[in-house]
Scaffold this active site. Sequence first.
Site, PDB file in Angstrom:
ATOM      1  N   CYS A 196      19.113 -25.215 -19.491  1.00 29.44           N
ATOM      2  CA  CYS A 196      19.708 -24.675 -20.720  1.00 29.44           C
ATOM      3  C   CYS A 196      19.171 -25.293 -21.993  1.00 29.44           C
ATOM      4  O   CYS A 196      18.946 -24.583 -22.983  1.00 29.44           O
ATOM      5  CB  CYS A 196      21.227 -24.777 -20.667  1.00 29.44           C
ATOM      6  SG  CYS A 196      21.893 -26.464 -20.812  1.00 29.44           S
ATOM      7  N   HIS A 206      26.287 -28.014 -21.602  1.00 25.62           N
ATOM      8  CA  HIS A 206      25.672 -26.684 -21.644  1.00 25.62           C
ATOM      9  C   HIS A 206      25.432 -26.274 -23.085  1.00 25.62           C
ATOM     10  O   HIS A 206      26.288 -26.439 -23.955  1.00 25.62           O
ATOM     11  CB  HIS A 206      26.548 -25.641 -20.957  1.00 25.62           C
ATOM     12  CG  HIS A 206      25.896 -24.289 -20.913  1.00 25.62           C
ATOM     13  ND1 HIS A 206      24.679 -24.077 -20.313  1.00 25.62           N
ATOM     14  CD2 HIS A 206      26.275 -23.084 -21.434  1.00 25.62           C
ATOM     15  CE1 HIS A 206      24.330 -22.811 -20.446  1.00 25.62           C
ATOM     16  NE2 HIS A 206      25.282 -22.186 -21.127  1.00 25.62           N
ATOM     17  N   ASP A 247      22.558 -16.192 -24.115  1.00 31.75           N
ATOM     18  CA  ASP A 247      22.429 -17.334 -23.213  1.00 31.75           C
ATOM     19  C   ASP A 247      21.416 -17.003 -22.124  1.00 31.75           C
ATOM     20  O   ASP A 247      21.663 -16.165 -21.264  1.00 31.75           O
ATOM     21  CB  ASP A 247      23.792 -17.649 -22.579  1.00 31.75           C
ATOM     22  CG  ASP A 247      23.818 -18.981 -21.850  1.00 31.75           C
ATOM     23  OD1 ASP A 247      22.730 -19.493 -21.507  1.00 31.75           O
ATOM     24  OD2 ASP A 247      24.914 -19.511 -21.619  1.00 31.75           O
TER      25      ASP A 247
END
Length: 270
Positions: A71, A110, A125
């Site tokens: 991420c 995250h 995302d």
Amino acid sequence: MDADVDLNLYGERIGVLGPFSPDLSTLQRIQFGHSTSIPFENLDVLLGRPILLDVASLQSKLVDGHRGGYCFEQNGLMLEMLRAVGFDAVPLSGRVRIGVGRDFMPTRTHLFVKVRLDGEEWLVDGGVGGMSLTAPIRFVVDEEQETPHDRRRIVRDNGVYYHQTQMGEDWVDVYEFTGEEMPLIDREVGNWWTSTNPRSKFKQSLFCALARPNGERIGLLDRTFTHRRGAEILRKIEIDDVPTLEKVLLEEFGLDVPCGFDFGLWESPR
């Protein structure tokens, strides 16, 4: 625009041709192209290589090097590209809850992105593995939203937002968040812990995931390769040796790894 940002090369990498303009159509094309072109993976973490978050390093690895990342890399790159287009993009922090009950508190490690556009807020995302978005979703509560690969919604409970996806008849948590921004210094700290701490799942297991343009997804967890559409398993392969692992990484995810490296998968039981 940052001198290191090359929108044309990024567009070629994700199969999205310009011109780029800060509108919803461009946002949708970038989210879909990114998640179906750049695999989620943690190979460098297991190889003991540093994970660098500056723009030049992200572009060198994920764009020029045709690699993937997790991420902090995926959404760090997308954040800079969206800003280069002219989007009002903000980095947000969250706690991944895939496979984790709400009685357990995961780390706030995250990164995802909020985009303010024409009076609305959208979430994008490309960095939550097999649950990565393939379309931006509105940041609104209790509205079911269709994406090319699955249905999503955001719910709110006890002051916390939960990003959820529908799997079969059930809604499952993907991650929780409060809307708190995640500046670069916080991302660097989270990235350091995630990539170096022995307790981090990324130091313990091999992860790869990629959404396919046709609505399917592929994933690799240690020695198990899975090909699915939604909750339906289309293929499942148990990998028995390093040559087969290398073949799967190259042919399914486009990842060329050091010859003979086993990522610790055959050193001890997982």
